[in-house]
Design a protein around this motif. Structure first.
Motif, PDB file in Angstrom:
ATOM      1  N   GLY A  85      32.580 -11.811  11.049  1.00 55.36           N
ATOM      2  CA  GLY A  85      32.568 -10.929   9.766  1.00 55.36           C
ATOM      3  C   GLY A  85      34.064 -10.104   9.490  1.00 55.36           C
ATOM      4  N   LEU A  86      33.827  -9.213   8.689  1.00 55.89           N
ATOM      5  CA  LEU A  86      35.064  -8.447   8.047  1.00 55.89           C
ATOM      6  C   LEU A  86      34.469  -7.259   7.392  1.00 55.89           C
ATOM      7  CD1 LEU A  86      38.156  -8.802   8.084  1.00 55.89           C
ATOM      8  CD2 LEU A  86      37.894  -9.455   5.853  1.00 55.89           C
ATOM      9  N   GLU A  87      34.866  -6.005   7.633  1.00 52.56           N
ATOM     10  CA  GLU A  87      34.678  -4.952   6.671  1.00 52.56           C
ATOM     11  C   GLU A  87      35.937  -4.591   6.064  1.00 52.56           C
ATOM     12  OE1 GLU A  87      33.227  -0.265   6.990  1.00 52.56           O
ATOM     13  OE2 GLU A  87      34.333  -1.170   8.714  1.00 52.56           O
ATOM     14  N   SER A  88      35.500  -4.733   4.422  1.00 46.59           N
ATOM     15  CA  SER A  88      36.489  -4.802   3.520  1.00 46.59           C
ATOM     16  C   SER A  88      36.099  -3.671   2.530  1.00 46.59           C
ATOM     17  CB  SER A  88      36.422  -6.116   2.877  1.00 46.59           C
ATOM     18  OG  SER A  88      37.688  -5.856   1.643  1.00 46.59           O
ATOM     19  N   ASP A  89      37.424  -2.924   2.388  1.00 46.36           N
ATOM     20  CA  ASP A  89      37.203  -1.812   1.220  1.00 46.36           C
ATOM     21  C   ASP A  89      36.813  -2.608  -0.202  1.00 46.36           C
ATOM     22  OD1 ASP A  89      38.133   1.203   1.446  1.00 46.36           O
ATOM     23  OD2 ASP A  89      38.903  -0.028   3.396  1.00 46.36           O
ATOM     24  N   TYR A  90      36.232  -1.968  -0.912  1.00 49.62           N
ATOM     25  CA  TYR A  90      35.949  -2.425  -2.358  1.00 49.62           C
ATOM     26  C   TYR A  90      37.420  -1.987  -3.198  1.00 49.62           C
ATOM     27  CZ  TYR A  90      34.535  -3.056  -7.167  1.00 49.62           C
ATOM     28  OH  TYR A  90      34.644  -3.258  -8.504  1.00 49.62           O
ATOM     29  N   ALA A  91      38.317  -2.969  -3.611  1.00 55.92           N
ATOM     30  CA  ALA A  91      39.265  -2.762  -4.431  1.00 55.92           C
ATOM     31  C   ALA A  91      39.276  -3.138  -5.821  1.00 55.92           C
ATOM     32  CB  ALA A  91      40.489  -3.125  -3.695  1.00 55.92           C
ATOM     33  N   PRO A  92      38.840  -2.175  -6.802  1.00 54.44           N
ATOM     34  CA  PRO A  92      38.645  -2.819  -8.166  1.00 54.44           C
ATOM     35  C   PRO A  92      40.135  -3.240  -8.760  1.00 54.44           C
ATOM     36  CG  PRO A  92      37.892  -0.302  -7.917  1.00 54.44           C
ATOM     37  CD  PRO A  92      38.453  -0.845  -6.603  1.00 54.44           C
ATOM     38  N   THR A 139      30.416  11.606  -7.600  1.00 54.83           N
ATOM     39  CA  THR A 139      30.179  11.046  -8.827  1.00 54.83           C
ATOM     40  C   THR A 139      31.092   9.570  -8.687  1.00 54.83           C
ATOM     41  OG1 THR A 139      29.285  12.777 -10.330  1.00 54.83           O
ATOM     42  CG2 THR A 139      30.297  10.809 -10.942  1.00 54.83           C
ATOM     43  N   GLY A 140      32.337   9.958  -8.344  1.00 60.50           N
ATOM     44  CA  GLY A 140      33.363   8.931  -8.074  1.00 60.50           C
ATOM     45  C   GLY A 140      32.989   8.152  -6.901  1.00 60.50           C
ATOM     46  N   TYR A 141      32.482   8.475  -5.916  1.00 57.26           N
ATOM     47  CA  TYR A 141      32.072   7.847  -4.709  1.00 57.26           C
ATOM     48  C   TYR A 141      30.961   6.758  -4.782  1.00 57.26           C
ATOM     49  CZ  TYR A 141      30.533   6.747   0.240  1.00 57.26           C
ATOM     50  OH  TYR A 141      30.085   6.011   1.332  1.00 57.26           O
ATOM     51  N   PHE A 142      29.867   7.226  -5.361  1.00 56.34           N
ATOM     52  CA  PHE A 142      28.731   6.577  -5.565  1.00 56.34           C
ATOM     53  C   PHE A 142      28.914   5.463  -6.781  1.00 56.34           C
ATOM     54  CE2 PHE A 142      26.571   9.776  -3.104  1.00 56.34           C
ATOM     55  CZ  PHE A 142      25.918   8.980  -2.160  1.00 56.34           C
ATOM     56  N   ARG A 143      29.923   5.955  -7.826  1.00 55.43           N
ATOM     57  CA  ARG A 143      30.082   4.888  -8.732  1.00 55.43           C
ATOM     58  C   ARG A 143      30.989   3.649  -8.000  1.00 55.43           C
ATOM     59  NH1 ARG A 143      33.650   7.703 -11.779  1.00 55.43           N
ATOM     60  NH2 ARG A 143      32.054   8.595 -12.802  1.00 55.43           N
ATOM     61  N   LEU A 144      31.584   3.989  -7.149  1.00 55.89           N
ATOM     62  CA  LEU A 144      32.327   2.930  -6.102  1.00 55.89           C
ATOM     63  C   LEU A 144      31.712   2.131  -5.450  1.00 55.89           C
ATOM     64  CD1 LEU A 144      35.935   4.019  -5.157  1.00 55.89           C
ATOM     65  CD2 LEU A 144      35.558   2.476  -6.863  1.00 55.89           C
ATOM     66  N   VAL A 145      30.542   2.798  -5.055  1.00 56.19           N
ATOM     67  CA  VAL A 145      29.278   1.942  -4.087  1.00 56.19           C
ATOM     68  C   VAL A 145      28.545   0.919  -4.866  1.00 56.19           C
ATOM     69  CG1 VAL A 145      27.249   2.229  -2.666  1.00 56.19           C
ATOM     70  CG2 VAL A 145      29.213   3.845  -2.507  1.00 56.19           C
ATOM     71  N   ARG A 146      28.152   1.419  -6.189  1.00 55.50           N
ATOM     72  CA  ARG A 146      27.577   0.596  -7.193  1.00 55.50           C
ATOM     73  C   ARG A 146      28.401  -0.523  -7.490  1.00 55.50           C
ATOM     74  NH1 ARG A 146      25.661   6.046  -8.607  1.00 55.50           N
ATOM     75  NH2 ARG A 146      27.269   5.991 -10.542  1.00 55.50           N
ATOM     76  N   VAL A 156      26.600  -7.114   2.782  1.00 52.26           N
ATOM     77  CA  VAL A 156      25.982  -5.900   3.374  1.00 52.26           C
ATOM     78  C   VAL A 156      26.971  -4.890   2.752  1.00 52.26           C
ATOM     79  CG1 VAL A 156      25.646  -4.353   5.271  1.00 52.26           C
ATOM     80  CG2 VAL A 156      25.127  -6.907   5.502  1.00 52.26           C
ATOM     81  N   LEU A 157      26.284  -3.492   2.445  1.00 49.74           N
ATOM     82  CA  LEU A 157      27.112  -2.596   2.113  1.00 49.74           C
ATOM     83  C   LEU A 157      27.171  -1.404   3.218  1.00 49.74           C
ATOM     84  CD1 LEU A 157      25.908  -1.692  -1.586  1.00 49.74           C
ATOM     85  CD2 LEU A 157      27.878  -3.049  -0.719  1.00 49.74           C
ATOM     86  N   GLU A 188      19.231  -4.599  -7.843  1.00 47.29           N
ATOM     87  CA  GLU A 188      19.316  -5.642  -8.764  1.00 47.29           C
ATOM     88  C   GLU A 188      20.097  -6.855  -8.253  1.00 47.29           C
ATOM     89  OE1 GLU A 188      21.058  -3.483 -11.829  1.00 47.29           O
ATOM     90  OE2 GLU A 188      19.015  -2.690 -12.679  1.00 47.29           O
ATOM     91  N   THR A 189      20.709  -6.496  -7.269  1.00 47.40           N
ATOM     92  CA  THR A 189      22.029  -7.379  -6.686  1.00 47.40           C
ATOM     93  C   THR A 189      21.536  -8.172  -5.741  1.00 47.40           C
ATOM     94  OG1 THR A 189      23.062  -5.886  -5.136  1.00 47.40           O
ATOM     95  CG2 THR A 189      23.699  -5.967  -7.596  1.00 47.40           C
ATOM     96  N   GLY A 190      20.588  -7.898  -4.506  1.00 48.21           N
ATOM     97  CA  GLY A 190      20.108  -8.517  -3.399  1.00 48.21           C
ATOM     98  C   GLY A 190      21.132  -8.267  -2.418  1.00 48.21           C
ATOM     99  N   VAL A 191      22.083  -7.564  -2.613  1.00 42.95           N
ATOM    100  CA  VAL A 191      22.887  -7.167  -1.110  1.00 42.95           C
ATOM    101  C   VAL A 191      22.096  -6.277  -0.377  1.00 42.95           C
ATOM    102  CG1 VAL A 191      23.856  -5.238  -2.343  1.00 42.95           C
ATOM    103  CG2 VAL A 191      25.349  -6.305  -0.626  1.00 42.95           C
ATOM    104  N   ALA A 192      22.476  -6.357   0.993  1.00 41.79           N
ATOM    105  CA  ALA A 192      22.041  -5.547   1.864  1.00 41.79           C
ATOM    106  C   ALA A 192      22.512  -4.448   2.282  1.00 41.79           C
ATOM    107  CB  ALA A 192      21.734  -6.143   3.297  1.00 41.79           C
ATOM    108  N   VAL A 193      21.873  -3.512   3.030  1.00 37.15           N
ATOM    109  CA  VAL A 193      22.581  -2.134   3.388  1.00 37.15           C
ATOM    110  C   VAL A 193      22.384  -2.020   4.824  1.00 37.15           C
ATOM    111  CG1 VAL A 193      22.168   0.272   3.010  1.00 37.15           C
ATOM    112  CG2 VAL A 193      22.085  -1.029   0.979  1.00 37.15           C
ATOM    113  N   GLU A 194      23.479  -1.377   5.479  1.00 36.31           N
ATOM    114  CA  GLU A 194      23.073  -1.120   7.027  1.00 36.31           C
ATOM    115  C   GLU A 194      22.621   0.573   7.106  1.00 36.31           C
ATOM    116  OE1 GLU A 194      27.070  -1.526   8.862  1.00 36.31           O
ATOM    117  OE2 GLU A 194      27.720   0.347   8.113  1.00 36.31           O
TER     118      GLU A 194
END
Length: 266
Positions: A85-92, A139-146, A156-157, A188-194
């Motif tokens: 596996g890999l843990e990656s930051d989300y980079a817009p 607000t900025g944090y949860f926007r990136l999570v979404r 997985v998130l 809506e996306t089907g992604v899992a959460v840890e």
């Protein structure tokens, strides 16, 4: 009982200790049947081979990382399932790059996490000494999570309430709004959460997430998994008894149970 730990690190990331094999041996000693090796991905959106030592592995280390995990997967076959596996930051803006990286190696799964926000790491409390506004930060944090959920890059998130560990709280109304929107986007996306028990070690005294947000995710049918987010071999399996209680009755995520969608789709 939880028999799999899906979030572990090792010495390559620069802020963990121990070899990958030491984590596998720790998992075996606990009687686990499965361990996911998910070290921090290189910071590809920054210049250079190793732009931020102590935060993630160098670009040049990624092929060696994959090779080592695959070797250990074969070595321990029949004793414990070792997952690449890999843990990656989300980079817009880098979705296409990361989609190509997923196709380049035989990954079992990826964890998507938000670590960087408004110029600071989420676990750096110094931002609050500089007068950061909790409303803006949350607000900025949860926007990136979404956005990470909707990117289609991740299975997985990771630690989706990590920002709450060392932070003052925004208004209850703002937190309620962000939780509601975030649960809807993830479902809506089907992604899992840890359920990430590093929160127990970071001052929050509960996993990421717990409480109302975790209950909402369960009620929405979001698949859930467990990760110790271990940075020491002795942390493998940390807090799994509590996690087992929180996961009671939840939809359990299994590696390979979701095929990542193309970036930008839901």
């Amino acid at each position: 009982m939880i028999l799999a730990d899906h979030h572990t690190h090792h010495v390559r990331c620069g802020h963990a200790a121990g070899s990958i094999e030491e984590y596998i041996q720790a998992a075996l000693a606990l009687g686990l049947e499965e361990i996911g090796i998910t070290d921090h991905a290189p910071l590809y959106w920054m210049e250079g081979d190793h732009p931020w030592p102590g935060s993630a592995m160098a670009r040049s280390e990624l092929p060696h990382y994959v090779e080592e995990v695959l070797l250990l997967k074969r070595r321990y076959a029949g004793r414990i399932r070792v997952l690449l596996g890999l843990e990656s930051d989300y980079a817009p803006g880098f979705e296409d790059f990361y989609r190509d990286l997923r196709a380049a190696y035989p990954w079992d799964y990826w964890i998507g996490s938000v670590h960087q926000l408004l110029g600071s790491h989420i676990y750096q409390a110094e931002r609050w000494n500089r007068g950061a506004d909790p409303a803006e930060v949350y607000t900025g944090y949860f926007r990136l999570v979404r956005k990470s959920a909707r990117s289609g890059l991740f299975d997985v998130l990771g630690h989706i309430t990590g920002i709450m560990a060392l932070s003052p709280r925004p208004t209850p109304e703002l937190l309620e709004r962000e939780f509601e929107q975030t649960v809807r986007a993830i479902a809506e996306t089907g992604v899992a959460v840890e359920v990430n028990t590093s929160g127990l070690r970071k001052g929050l005294l509960e996993p990421f997430p717990a409480g109302p947000l975790l209950r909402r995710l369960r009620d929405a049918g979001v698949p859930l998994t467990y990760g110790s987010d271990s940075h020491l071999p002795s942390e493998v399996g940390h807090g799994r008894e509590l996690a087992a209680e929180l996961l009671e009755g939840a939809v359990r995520w299994q590696p390979g149970s979701r095929t990542p969608q193309a970036a930008g789709t839901t």
